[in-house]
Motif scaffolding. Structure first.
Motif, PDB file in Angstrom:
ATOM      1  N   GLY A   1      -4.072   6.637   1.780  1.00 57.30           N
ATOM      2  CA  GLY A   1      -4.542   5.092   1.711  1.00 57.30           C
ATOM      3  C   GLY A   1      -5.494   3.963   2.417  1.00 57.30           C
TER       4      GLY A   1
ATOM      5  N   LEU B   1       1.078  -1.247  -0.061  1.00 61.46           N
ATOM      6  CA  LEU B   1      -0.471  -0.084   0.063  1.00 61.46           C
ATOM      7  C   LEU B   1       1.429   1.516   0.274  1.00 61.46           C
ATOM      8  CD1 LEU B   1      -2.586   1.767   0.221  1.00 61.46           C
ATOM      9  CD2 LEU B   1      -2.941   0.828   2.735  1.00 61.46           C
ATOM     10  N   PHE B   2       2.038   0.924   1.258  1.00 64.56           N
ATOM     11  CA  PHE B   2       2.813   2.528   1.057  1.00 64.56           C
ATOM     12  C   PHE B   2       4.507   1.814   0.536  1.00 64.56           C
ATOM     13  CE2 PHE B   2      -0.232   3.246   4.195  1.00 64.56           C
ATOM     14  CZ  PHE B   2      -0.787   4.213   4.320  1.00 64.56           C
TER      15      PHE B   2
ATOM     16  N   GLN C   1      -7.734   4.234   0.580  1.00 65.48           N
ATOM     17  CA  GLN C   1      -8.896   3.217  -0.951  1.00 65.48           C
ATOM     18  C   GLN C   1      -9.306   1.834  -0.617  1.00 65.48           C
ATOM     19  OE1 GLN C   1      -4.926   5.232  -3.606  1.00 65.48           O
ATOM     20  NE2 GLN C   1      -5.007   3.005  -2.863  1.00 65.48           N
TER      21      GLN C   1
ATOM     22  N   VAL D   1       1.041   6.339  -2.915  1.00 59.58           N
ATOM     23  CA  VAL D   1       0.428   5.259  -1.965  1.00 59.58           C
ATOM     24  C   VAL D   1      -0.065   4.709  -3.349  1.00 59.58           C
ATOM     25  CG1 VAL D   1      -1.951   4.867  -0.929  1.00 59.58           C
ATOM     26  CG2 VAL D   1      -0.533   7.010  -0.222  1.00 59.58           C
TER      27      VAL D   1
END
Length: 332
Positions: free
Chosen positions: A203, A87-88, A206, A250
């Protein structure tokens, strides 16, 4: 010398309880980060952070068991999916760790003066010492990679000067004095914390499964963007650089690595830390216009924090902290 067993005070119980809840969450977070990180140097920092959180939970668990105090639920394996897509970015993991160590040092520093039993004092002194080591390790790595964001430089004082006019406190009309070093420090820092918060809620927005949690994250993003602009404008109007957004991103995934409970709790915790930052900044900002903005923005994020708490309560995610006895209820 007292030889009988000394009970934990309310401040000691509360400090250990908060320590357990937060670090059980960070165990989940860092397990996922370690699974996804690619940079070996950053991975070493993340492993250090995970190890510290696990130590803190173990100590708190041991003390609670010895005292016959209920062990908090906190967070566990059901709150993390280490197999979810990234995710990151790796850089985000490092920036996140730096900001979390800063917050932890403030928290531990606030708890320590209210501890009395020797083992509890030693625990929180150890927390401070080990967190300082992690902070130093993280900062050194950010600097070595050339991605640390330093605060602005200002000229050294050549002589001592005294404030002679009330205009030093002014800010709305007329000529405004240059920002003090303390005002610059807090404006710069609060831009950075809002930038991190914006990345987190972007993030989480989402990947959240529940619509009300997604709405909460979207609102957090809007608040962060607005407050970044306000703080950055003060710096730029004084010919000082505002922190540029971190070189992180992100990823476009919708599969969540964390439970909605964990994500909502983390954002609520970061919001509470932001309120503390604004309170400190307000006390260090004599200019009336800056102080007024901190007061106004504090109220805005306080309402956001309250909505986060209501969301946790609504879904049955908020553990009740240790508390006193309701004598009136017992007397009914």
């Amino acid at each position: 010398m007292e030889t009988h067993h000394i009970r934990l005070t309310s401040s000691e119980v509360g400090g250990l309880w908060a320590n357990y809840i937060a670090d059980s969450m960070f165990i989940c977070i860092y397990k996922y980060y370690i699974e996804k990180v690619e940079d070996s140097e950053i991975k070493t920092v993340l492993e250090h952070a995970l190890d510290l959180s696990m130590q803190h939970v173990q100590v708190a668990t041991k003390i609670f068991k010895e005292e016959g105090h209920a062990i908090p639920h906190g967070f566990a394996d059901q709150d993390v999916n280490v197999h979810a897509p990234r995710l990151f970015s790796d850089e985000f993991f490092l920036f996140f760790t730096k900001q979390m160590t800063k917050g932890a040092l403030v928290t531990y520093g606030a708890i320590l003066p209210h501890t009395f039993r020797n083992d509890i004092r030693e625990h929180f002194m150890s927390c401070i010492s080990s967190t300082m080591e992690l902070f130093n390790e993280t900062t050194n790595l950010l600097l070595s990679k050339g991605i640390e964001v330093r605060s602005p430089y200002i000229p050294y004082l050549e002589e001592v000067d005294m404030v002679e006019k009330q205009q030093f406190l002014a800010g709305w009309w007329g000529k405004q004095r240059p920002l003090t070093a303390a005002e610059i420090t807090h404006l710069y820092s609060n831009v950075q914390t809002n930038q991190l918060g914006m990345l987190v809620v972007t993030g989480f927005g989402q990947v959240s499964q529940l619509e009300d949690v997604r709405d909460y994250m979207r609102r957090g993003k809007e608040i962060s963007q607005k407050q970044i602009k306000i703080f950055s404008d003060y710096l730029m109007k004084n010919d000082l650089p505002a922190p540029v957004p971190w070189s992180t991103s992100v990823e476009p995934t919708t599969e969540s690595p964390f439970s909605d409970k964990l994500m909502t709790f983390l954002v609520s915790m970061m919001t509470a830390a932001g309120m503390g930052n604004y309170g400190t900044a307000l006390s260090a900002s004599p200019r009336r216009d800056i102080a007024a903005d901190y007061t106004r923005l504090f109220g805005e994020i306080a309402l956001y924090a309250e909505d986060g708490a209501n969301l946790l309560i609504k879904h049955g995610w908020l553990e009740r902290p240790p508390h006193g006895v309701d004598r009136d209820e017992l007397m009914k």
